[in-house]
Design a protein around this motif. Structure first.
Motif, PDB file in Angstrom:
ATOM      1  N   ALA A  97     -22.919   3.193 -22.082  1.00 39.58           N
ATOM      2  CA  ALA A  97     -24.335   3.142 -22.288  1.00 39.58           C
ATOM      3  C   ALA A  97     -24.290   4.379 -23.492  1.00 39.58           C
ATOM      4  O   ALA A  97     -24.584   4.478 -24.917  1.00 39.58           O
ATOM      5  CB  ALA A  97     -25.287   3.877 -21.247  1.00 39.58           C
ATOM      6  N   ALA A  98     -23.184   5.782 -23.437  1.00 41.72           N
ATOM      7  CA  ALA A  98     -22.473   6.559 -24.201  1.00 41.72           C
ATOM      8  C   ALA A  98     -22.651   6.285 -25.606  1.00 41.72           C
ATOM      9  O   ALA A  98     -23.074   6.549 -26.510  1.00 41.72           O
ATOM     10  CB  ALA A  98     -22.511   7.629 -23.422  1.00 41.72           C
ATOM     11  N   CYS A 147     -29.648   5.454  -6.965  1.00 44.38           N
ATOM     12  CA  CYS A 147     -30.223   4.640  -8.505  1.00 44.38           C
ATOM     13  C   CYS A 147     -30.725   5.968  -9.767  1.00 44.38           C
ATOM     14  O   CYS A 147     -30.427   6.263 -10.724  1.00 44.38           O
ATOM     15  CB  CYS A 147     -32.027   4.827  -8.058  1.00 44.38           C
ATOM     16  N   PHE A 148     -30.566   6.930  -8.681  1.00 43.85           N
ATOM     17  CA  PHE A 148     -30.343   8.422  -9.910  1.00 43.85           C
ATOM     18  C   PHE A 148     -29.075   8.924 -10.772  1.00 43.85           C
ATOM     19  O   PHE A 148     -30.109   9.159 -11.746  1.00 43.85           O
ATOM     20  CB  PHE A 148     -30.054  10.253  -8.677  1.00 43.85           C
ATOM     21  N   GLY A 149     -28.316   8.482 -10.030  1.00 41.35           N
ATOM     22  CA  GLY A 149     -27.155   8.647 -11.506  1.00 41.35           C
ATOM     23  C   GLY A 149     -27.801   8.016 -13.559  1.00 41.35           C
ATOM     24  O   GLY A 149     -27.795   8.546 -14.478  1.00 41.35           O
ATOM     25  N   GLY A 150     -27.671   6.566 -12.429  1.00 41.35           N
ATOM     26  CA  GLY A 150     -28.398   5.985 -13.488  1.00 41.35           C
ATOM     27  C   GLY A 150     -30.215   6.450 -14.260  1.00 41.35           C
ATOM     28  O   GLY A 150     -29.694   5.809 -15.660  1.00 41.35           O
ATOM     29  N   ILE A 151     -30.682   6.603 -13.347  1.00 42.79           N
ATOM     30  CA  ILE A 151     -31.859   6.921 -14.219  1.00 42.79           C
ATOM     31  C   ILE A 151     -31.842   8.494 -15.170  1.00 42.79           C
ATOM     32  O   ILE A 151     -32.047   8.375 -16.034  1.00 42.79           O
ATOM     33  CB  ILE A 151     -32.718   7.649 -12.787  1.00 42.79           C
ATOM     34  N   PHE A 190     -17.445  13.868 -26.640  1.00 40.67           N
ATOM     35  CA  PHE A 190     -17.190  15.236 -25.859  1.00 40.67           C
ATOM     36  C   PHE A 190     -19.106  14.245 -24.963  1.00 40.67           C
ATOM     37  O   PHE A 190     -19.018  14.170 -23.458  1.00 40.67           O
ATOM     38  CB  PHE A 190     -17.626  16.252 -26.281  1.00 40.67           C
ATOM     39  N   GLY A 191     -19.590  13.784 -25.860  1.00 43.54           N
ATOM     40  CA  GLY A 191     -20.555  13.491 -25.266  1.00 43.54           C
ATOM     41  C   GLY A 191     -21.006  12.743 -24.297  1.00 43.54           C
ATOM     42  O   GLY A 191     -21.752  12.423 -23.581  1.00 43.54           O
ATOM     43  N   VAL A 192     -20.127  11.718 -24.879  1.00 48.48           N
ATOM     44  CA  VAL A 192     -19.667  10.997 -24.019  1.00 48.48           C
ATOM     45  C   VAL A 192     -18.873  11.207 -22.169  1.00 48.48           C
ATOM     46  O   VAL A 192     -19.556  10.123 -21.653  1.00 48.48           O
ATOM     47  CB  VAL A 192     -18.811   9.364 -24.799  1.00 48.48           C
ATOM     48  N   LEU A 193     -18.121  11.764 -22.265  1.00 42.92           N
ATOM     49  CA  LEU A 193     -18.090  12.247 -21.258  1.00 42.92           C
ATOM     50  C   LEU A 193     -18.671  12.755 -20.678  1.00 42.92           C
ATOM     51  O   LEU A 193     -18.786  12.446 -18.890  1.00 42.92           O
ATOM     52  CB  LEU A 193     -16.030  13.348 -21.687  1.00 42.92           C
ATOM     53  N   LEU A 196     -31.015  10.538 -20.456  1.00 42.71           N
ATOM     54  CA  LEU A 196     -30.923  12.138 -21.559  1.00 42.71           C
ATOM     55  C   LEU A 196     -30.480  10.697 -22.503  1.00 42.71           C
ATOM     56  O   LEU A 196     -30.130  11.629 -23.166  1.00 42.71           O
ATOM     57  CB  LEU A 196     -29.514  12.340 -20.624  1.00 42.71           C
ATOM     58  N   LEU A 197     -30.372   9.506 -22.390  1.00 43.86           N
ATOM     59  CA  LEU A 197     -30.241   9.010 -23.917  1.00 43.86           C
ATOM     60  C   LEU A 197     -31.148   8.333 -24.336  1.00 43.86           C
ATOM     61  O   LEU A 197     -31.010   7.561 -25.472  1.00 43.86           O
ATOM     62  CB  LEU A 197     -29.152   7.350 -23.225  1.00 43.86           C
ATOM     63  N   ASN A 198     -32.433   8.710 -23.880  1.00 44.26           N
ATOM     64  CA  ASN A 198     -33.829   8.303 -24.433  1.00 44.26           C
ATOM     65  C   ASN A 198     -34.192   7.388 -23.980  1.00 44.26           C
ATOM     66  O   ASN A 198     -35.004   6.856 -25.235  1.00 44.26           O
ATOM     67  CB  ASN A 198     -33.305   8.935 -25.766  1.00 44.26           C
TER      68      ASN A 198
END
Lengths: 203, 203, 203
Positions: free
Chosen positions: C24-25, C130-134, C33-36, C139-141
């Motif tokens: 997704a990132a 669900c919360f990890g995906g939310i 770094f953002g991907v990590l 964060l990825l808008n």
């Protein structure tokens, strides 16, 4: 001596983030009450998330009303002096960077005090340093800069690693702390000044 | 007697916020399941944040399945009766204001029970009152009204200060609670009715 | 035997969500770094919220540095192999669904271990799943898909109810767990494949 160092770092960090929050909220033209909320949230955000993750509750600011008063006075003083400050963006940025260094150090220390492994301590320091700014930017509908343009969290991580290297060399703990805070502060400024970024993915 | 007052306030607040969440979600045309989630989150949001900050875990709704059932039934009943309600926005607003007063009082009380200083209790009451609505608005992609247009949190803070003044005058605690709840409810309505706002910053 | 099942589920779930977060990132073209960070947040988000609500702190990933290393290696390996994977969206979706099933099961189990009532356990499982995906989508808008288009949380809730039905029939606990994980995984795929949705409200 060490306790007073920690307290000094905490007070300076709280003031720095309260100023940066006040500036950011005034830029968005919030009403005075909104400005106080943003100043408060920016100042306590990182420490609150840190204490929640550790389970060290009630969280720090609820146990000590002086933190709240400090933020209140700092924010009101900042609003009062705003006409004397011309370079808004630069001032906001400098105090944000200073708060970043100070709060990262506080998070690192607390992780070590809880006996967590060094890698986790670095993560906790980064969270403590960055979260106030993330919450501020999210509430003000700014895209959190941390995820795109600047090497923001990277400065905290490198600073954290530097601390664990420094204390291997029997340097005084106080000196090591000051070096780490200065390192994060200066690194962030250099990165933004010379527009350094990590490469992005290309497809 | 006092315990039953607290329980009554909790039940009425839960119902009020469940109704306001259900209306807000139906306005955004979510599917029935999404409506239930928003109703649930609006109702338990404030109390959950309060309990997390205090470290009173597992948080309240996890310990008592009746809260969840109450929200479920309220939300389903609201969906069922929706065709009978014409003034959607007004109804949503009234229940949101009522919930605000009730939950602010609950947060205040819990802060006092934890022995926190009055200023922190007022902050905790404000958080308990406002957070359900903030989470609801954020999830529904509405800009949280708290930060811009209405004197929302201000009503909670003034209500909290009023409570500490009232209990100085040896008024019955129950009466003081009812006065504070009514004060927040009426203040919010007056503010929105007469479009009162705090002045914004001008540059 | 049961402990090793739990550990296996945890490891597989962590890997699945780390892969889905990394994909997704990368799609949003973040820097490495953002991907990590996104991989990390997606992987630990659900479990962290679960542990905070239960008051089981310091939260799981802070107690075991191996979880962090596992996410780090998974994310780096995913970045490395990205050129070999053509169907990005499908791969992301499959790992997200697999992680959903695995983490829902973990949340269910932990709720049962804390002696909570079945309804609350199902809610806790859903939150964990669900919360990890939310958080990742927020964060990825991206608009969190959970609230609009797919029967996302519904799969977790039905899976949770299924588990409590299955263990009534003296089925081996391990078998019941595997059935529930497979049920959530397959249900989500069927729903998306055949574009099944709950009806929305019409006015």
């Amino acid at each position: 001596m060490d306790i007073s160092t920690t307290e000094t770092i905490e007070i300076l960090g709280t003031i720095s983030f309260a100023i940066s929050g006040t500036f950011a909220a005034m830029q968005k033209r919030l009403d005075p009450f909104g400005v106080l909320i943003i100043a408060f949230v920016t100042s306590i955000g990182g420490g609150t998330v840190r204490d929640l993750l550790l389970g060290d509750t009630p969280v720090a600011w609820m146990r000590d009303v002086r933190t709240c008063l400090l933020i209140l006075f700092t924010s009101i003083a900042t609003i009062f002096f705003k006409t004397h400050i011309k370079k808004f963006k630069v001032t906001l940025f400098l105090f944000d960077s200073l708060g970043l260094g100070l709060f990262t150090m506080l998070g690192l220390q607390k992780g070590i005090a809880f006996g967590l492994s060094p890698g986790i301590c670095v993560a906790l320091g980064t969270i403590t340093g960055c979260f106030g700014g993330i919450i501020r930017d999210t509430l003000l509908n700014t895209i959190p800069l941390i995820f795109r343009k600047e090497v923001y969290a990277t400065a905290c991580i490198l600073g954290g690693i530097l601390y664990f290297i420094l204390i291997q060399f029997t340097i005084s703990v106080v000196v090591a702390k000051l070096i780490v805070i200065a390192f994060i502060f200066v690194l962030r400024i250099l990165v933004v000044r010379y527009k350094l970024t990590l490469p992005k993915f290309v497809y």
